[in-house]
Design a protein around this motif. Structure first.
Motif, PDB file in Angstrom:
ATOM      1  N   GLY A  24       0.819  -1.211   0.000  1.00  0.00           N
ATOM      2  CA  GLY A  24       0.000   0.000   0.000  1.00  0.00           C
ATOM      3  C   GLY A  24       0.847   1.252   0.000  1.00  0.00           C
ATOM      4  N   GLU A  25       0.379   2.253   0.749  1.00  0.00           N
ATOM      5  CA  GLU A  25       1.107   3.522   0.835  1.00  0.00           C
ATOM      6  C   GLU A  25       1.698   3.660   2.231  1.00  0.00           C
ATOM      7  OE1 GLU A  25      -2.491   3.924  -0.389  1.00  0.00           O
ATOM      8  OE2 GLU A  25      -1.409   2.941  -2.035  1.00  0.00           O
ATOM      9  N   ALA A  26       2.411   2.637   2.668  1.00  0.00           N
ATOM     10  CA  ALA A  26       2.923   2.602   4.033  1.00  0.00           C
ATOM     11  C   ALA A  26       3.864   3.764   4.327  1.00  0.00           C
ATOM     12  CB  ALA A  26       3.643   1.276   4.285  1.00  0.00           C
ATOM     13  N   ASN A  27       4.734   4.101   3.385  1.00  0.00           N
ATOM     14  CA  ASN A  27       5.644   5.230   3.555  1.00  0.00           C
ATOM     15  C   ASN A  27       6.108   5.699   2.196  1.00  0.00           C
ATOM     16  OD1 ASN A  27       8.076   3.623   2.798  1.00  0.00           O
ATOM     17  ND2 ASN A  27       7.622   2.570   4.732  1.00  0.00           N
ATOM     18  N   SER A  28       6.833   6.800   2.183  1.00  0.00           N
ATOM     19  CA  SER A  28       7.241   7.399   0.916  1.00  0.00           C
ATOM     20  C   SER A  28       8.187   6.493   0.134  1.00  0.00           C
ATOM     21  CB  SER A  28       7.906   8.754   1.166  1.00  0.00           C
ATOM     22  OG  SER A  28       9.040   8.605   2.003  1.00  0.00           O
ATOM     23  N   GLU A  29       9.061   5.759   0.818  1.00  0.00           N
ATOM     24  CA  GLU A  29      10.006   4.893   0.113  1.00  0.00           C
ATOM     25  C   GLU A  29       9.283   3.805  -0.662  1.00  0.00           C
ATOM     26  OE1 GLU A  29      12.958   1.647   1.758  1.00  0.00           O
ATOM     27  OE2 GLU A  29      13.891   3.623   1.916  1.00  0.00           O
ATOM     28  N   VAL A  30       8.232   3.251  -0.080  1.00  0.00           N
ATOM     29  CA  VAL A  30       7.469   2.212  -0.770  1.00  0.00           C
ATOM     30  C   VAL A  30       6.835   2.762  -2.033  1.00  0.00           C
ATOM     31  CG1 VAL A  30       5.421   0.743  -0.610  1.00  0.00           C
ATOM     32  CG2 VAL A  30       7.045   0.823   1.293  1.00  0.00           C
ATOM     33  N   VAL A  31       6.233   3.946  -1.941  1.00  0.00           N
ATOM     34  CA  VAL A  31       5.564   4.524  -3.102  1.00  0.00           C
ATOM     35  C   VAL A  31       6.578   4.886  -4.181  1.00  0.00           C
ATOM     36  CG1 VAL A  31       4.091   6.406  -3.901  1.00  0.00           C
ATOM     37  CG2 VAL A  31       3.672   5.358  -1.686  1.00  0.00           C
ATOM     38  N   LEU A  32       7.711   5.426  -3.791  1.00  0.00           N
ATOM     39  CA  LEU A  32       8.729   5.780  -4.781  1.00  0.00           C
ATOM     40  C   LEU A  32       9.302   4.539  -5.443  1.00  0.00           C
ATOM     41  CD1 LEU A  32      10.552   8.676  -2.908  1.00  0.00           C
ATOM     42  CD2 LEU A  32       9.047   8.855  -4.891  1.00  0.00           C
ATOM     43  N   MET A  33       9.431   3.446  -4.705  1.00  0.00           N
ATOM     44  CA  MET A  33       9.895   2.208  -5.328  1.00  0.00           C
ATOM     45  C   MET A  33       8.846   1.649  -6.279  1.00  0.00           C
ATOM     46  SD  MET A  33      12.091   0.111  -2.450  1.00  0.00           S
ATOM     47  CE  MET A  33      12.427  -1.209  -3.623  1.00  0.00           C
ATOM     48  N   ARG A  34       7.571   1.809  -5.935  1.00  0.00           N
ATOM     49  CA  ARG A  34       6.514   1.393  -6.872  1.00  0.00           C
ATOM     50  C   ARG A  34       6.632   2.166  -8.176  1.00  0.00           C
ATOM     51  NH1 ARG A  34       0.868   1.993  -3.959  1.00  0.00           N
ATOM     52  NH2 ARG A  34       0.110   1.620  -6.059  1.00  0.00           N
ATOM     53  N   GLU A  35       6.809   3.484  -8.048  1.00  0.00           N
ATOM     54  CA  GLU A  35       6.952   4.304  -9.256  1.00  0.00           C
ATOM     55  C   GLU A  35       8.157   3.850 -10.068  1.00  0.00           C
ATOM     56  OE1 GLU A  35       8.487   7.305 -11.874  1.00  0.00           O
ATOM     57  OE2 GLU A  35       9.471   6.684 -10.013  1.00  0.00           O
ATOM     58  N   ALA A  36       9.265   3.527  -9.380  1.00  0.00           N
ATOM     59  CA  ALA A  36      10.466   3.066 -10.073  1.00  0.00           C
ATOM     60  C   ALA A  36      10.200   1.741 -10.801  1.00  0.00           C
ATOM     61  CB  ALA A  36      11.617   2.909  -9.077  1.00  0.00           C
ATOM     62  N   CYS A  37       9.478   0.842 -10.149  1.00  0.00           N
ATOM     63  CA  CYS A  37       9.127  -0.425 -10.806  1.00  0.00           C
ATOM     64  C   CYS A  37       8.264  -0.176 -12.042  1.00  0.00           C
ATOM     65  CB  CYS A  37       8.388  -1.344  -9.831  1.00  0.00           C
ATOM     66  SG  CYS A  37       9.431  -2.096  -8.568  1.00  0.00           S
ATOM     67  N   TYR A  38       7.289   0.712 -11.923  1.00  0.00           N
ATOM     68  CA  TYR A  38       6.436   1.023 -13.072  1.00  0.00           C
ATOM     69  C   TYR A  38       7.271   1.591 -14.215  1.00  0.00           C
ATOM     70  CZ  TYR A  38       2.450   0.536  -9.869  1.00  0.00           C
ATOM     71  OH  TYR A  38       1.526   0.072  -8.960  1.00  0.00           O
ATOM     72  N   ARG A  39       8.220   2.448 -13.864  1.00  0.00           N
ATOM     73  CA  ARG A  39       9.083   3.016 -14.893  1.00  0.00           C
ATOM     74  C   ARG A  39       9.847   1.901 -15.623  1.00  0.00           C
ATOM     75  NH1 ARG A  39       9.067   7.675 -17.272  1.00  0.00           N
ATOM     76  NH2 ARG A  39       8.563   8.576 -15.243  1.00  0.00           N
ATOM     77  N   CYS A  40      10.397   0.974 -14.869  1.00  0.00           N
ATOM     78  CA  CYS A  40      11.164  -0.120 -15.474  1.00  0.00           C
ATOM     79  C   CYS A  40      10.276  -1.034 -16.310  1.00  0.00           C
ATOM     80  CB  CYS A  40      11.868  -0.930 -14.388  1.00  0.00           C
ATOM     81  SG  CYS A  40      13.144  -0.011 -13.490  1.00  0.00           S
ATOM     82  N   ILE A  41       9.072  -1.322 -15.800  1.00  0.00           N
ATOM     83  CA  ILE A  41       8.155  -2.174 -16.562  1.00  0.00           C
ATOM     84  C   ILE A  41       7.747  -1.493 -17.856  1.00  0.00           C
ATOM     85  CG2 ILE A  41       5.826  -3.165 -16.556  1.00  0.00           C
ATOM     86  CD1 ILE A  41       6.216  -3.705 -13.556  1.00  0.00           C
ATOM     87  N   GLY A  42       7.488  -0.183 -17.771  1.00  0.00           N
ATOM     88  CA  GLY A  42       7.110   0.549 -18.981  1.00  0.00           C
ATOM     89  C   GLY A  42       8.215   0.545 -20.015  1.00  0.00           C
ATOM     90  N   GLU A  43       9.464   0.749 -19.574  1.00  0.00           N
ATOM     91  CA  GLU A  43      10.591   0.776 -20.510  1.00  0.00           C
ATOM     92  C   GLU A  43      10.852  -0.604 -21.117  1.00  0.00           C
ATOM     93  OE1 GLU A  43      12.530   3.198 -21.559  1.00  0.00           O
ATOM     94  OE2 GLU A  43      12.137   4.892 -20.218  1.00  0.00           O
ATOM     95  N   GLY A  44      10.654  -1.646 -20.327  1.00  0.00           N
ATOM     96  CA  GLY A  44      10.955  -2.993 -20.822  1.00  0.00           C
ATOM     97  C   GLY A  44       9.728  -3.870 -20.946  1.00  0.00           C
ATOM     98  N   TYR A  45       8.595  -3.268 -21.317  1.00  0.00           N
ATOM     99  CA  TYR A  45       7.341  -4.028 -21.285  1.00  0.00           C
ATOM    100  C   TYR A  45       7.365  -5.239 -22.211  1.00  0.00           C
ATOM    101  CZ  TYR A  45       2.459  -5.226 -21.087  1.00  0.00           C
ATOM    102  OH  TYR A  45       1.277  -5.906 -20.899  1.00  0.00           O
TER     103      TYR A  45
END
Length: 378
Positions: A305-326
């Motif tokens: 979920g949105e437990a803390n800022s680090e978790v959300v920023l890592m989610r965004e980073a994962c989405y970025r990587c998935i988008g680039e290498g979909y």
């Protein structure tokens, strides 16, 4: 001589016969460090001019062993021998960081200019760079380094993964001149022509044997046992936005979005694009093992979920990587399913449960970052 003297200032001063090693070290390690930088930089510039597919220049083994030792110590940030004063230690680390950048460039130059002769050293430097750049140091320590240094730490890994001489297509290929040898015995082929072919085959087989050493080390990096830790460290320490980047986003959102939408690759000049580029190299080389590790990490972060800022920023980073290498993950997670279960909710929401929490940083910006990434993926 200058590099060992910089790494161990007190020992160098004692070897010089100083009656006061501490005073001599304080006066001399800066000079040794600057000369070491110049020497390593000179080697880096000369290597492409003396490229020889048959082997590395004389003395390369001793040089590479010294560079390996120096890189290890410079990452630790502590000179050998008697400790320096706090002020001197800070200056030593600053100069050591710049020297470390030159050493990384020199190691990469060996790989670029002499890929097959350098292949036997790849396992040792691969472990060094993976441990130093990804696994051992925490994110805060890495982010405190100069961006150029962080980039060079992972560029070696990407270059090794992309090297055509370290790929299965090369090391597993085989050319067989057995029929030509039979023809020579029967007098159907001129001996000199066949002997030249056989010599060429012998050289090619020797090159493949060298390349296989590096290829096996890279395969171990991408194995099921190791790749999840490498992917998570890469996402957290290189791809996830830092506090400084969030502040830049806050002050100029449109400008920052344009700046991060640069082409990702091993030759990028900033940590985030080169981190995404390394992950793309891993996806291309490692296939389903790397893709599954990235998807598993994303699912775990979504569940948090949105437990803390680090978790959300890592989610965004994962989405970025998935988008680039979909193209590499599409077979595991169809986009329609991902959109319905995750992205559509982000597009309709600014993560209200996360907004307004005290001590969470720029939560508005963090939520916006995640939402913008979702829009991009959509």
């Amino acid at each position: 001589a200058h590099l060992p003297a910089f790494l161990s200032p007190a020992a160098a001063a004692a070897a010089a016969g100083s009656s006061d090693p501490a005073a001599a070290a304080a006066a001399g390690w800066q000079i040794h460090g600057m000369f070491a930088k110049a020497a390593v930089n000179g080697i880096t510039e000369l290597l492409p001019l003396i490229a020889d597919p048959a082997g590395l220049p004389d003395g390369s083994r001793q040089l590479l062993e010294l560079l390996h030792q120096a890189a290890n110590q410079l990452m630790a940030g502590v000179p050998a021998g008697a400790p320096l004063s706090p002020q001197e230690l800070e200056a030593w680390r600053d100069l050591g960081g710049r020297l470390h950048e030159r050493i990384c460039k020199c190691i990469i130059a060996h790989l670029d200019s002499h890929p097959l002769p350098f292949a036997e050293y790849v396992p040792y430097f691969l472990k060094l760079f993976v441990d130093a750049a990804l696994l051992q140091l925490d994110a805060a320590t890495l982010r405190a380094m100069r961006p150029k240094r962080r980039v060079l730490l992972v560029r070696f890994l990407a270059k090794a993964l992309l090297c055509p001489y370290y790929r299965p297509e090369y090391v597993d290929s085989h050319s067989d001149h057995a029929q030509e040898f039979i023809n020579m015995l029967e007098g159907k082929t001129p001996n000199s022509a066949l002997l030249a072919q056989l010599q060429q085959q012998q050289q090619e087989n020797a090159g493949r044997a060298r390349g296989k050493v590096a290829a096996e080390a890279l395969q171990q990096l991408l194995s099921k046992d190791q790749v999840p830790a490498v992917v998570e460290a890469l996402v957290l320490k290189y791809v996830a936005l830092t506090q400084d980047e969030l502040e830049e986003w806050s002050s100029d959102p449109e400008g920052y979005i344009r700046s991060i939408e640069v082409e990702s690759g091993p030759d990028a000049d900033t940590p985030r694009p080169v981190g995404v580029g390394l992950l793309l190299c891993m996806l291309e080389r490692g296939g389903d093992e790397v893709a599954q590790a990235l998807i598993n990490l994303t699912a775990r972060l979504q569940a948090a979920g949105e437990a803390n800022s680090e978790v959300v920023l890592m989610r965004e980073a994962c989405y970025r990587c998935i988008g680039e290498g979909y193209s590499h993950v599409a077979s595991i997670v169809p986009f329609s399913t991902w959109y319905q279960t995750e992205l559509s909710q982000l597009l309709r929401s600014r993560l209200p449960a996360f907004l307004g929490q005290e001590g969470a940083g720029n939560v508005d910006i963090i939520a916006a970052v995640l939402q913008v990434c979702s829009v991009t993926l959509d």
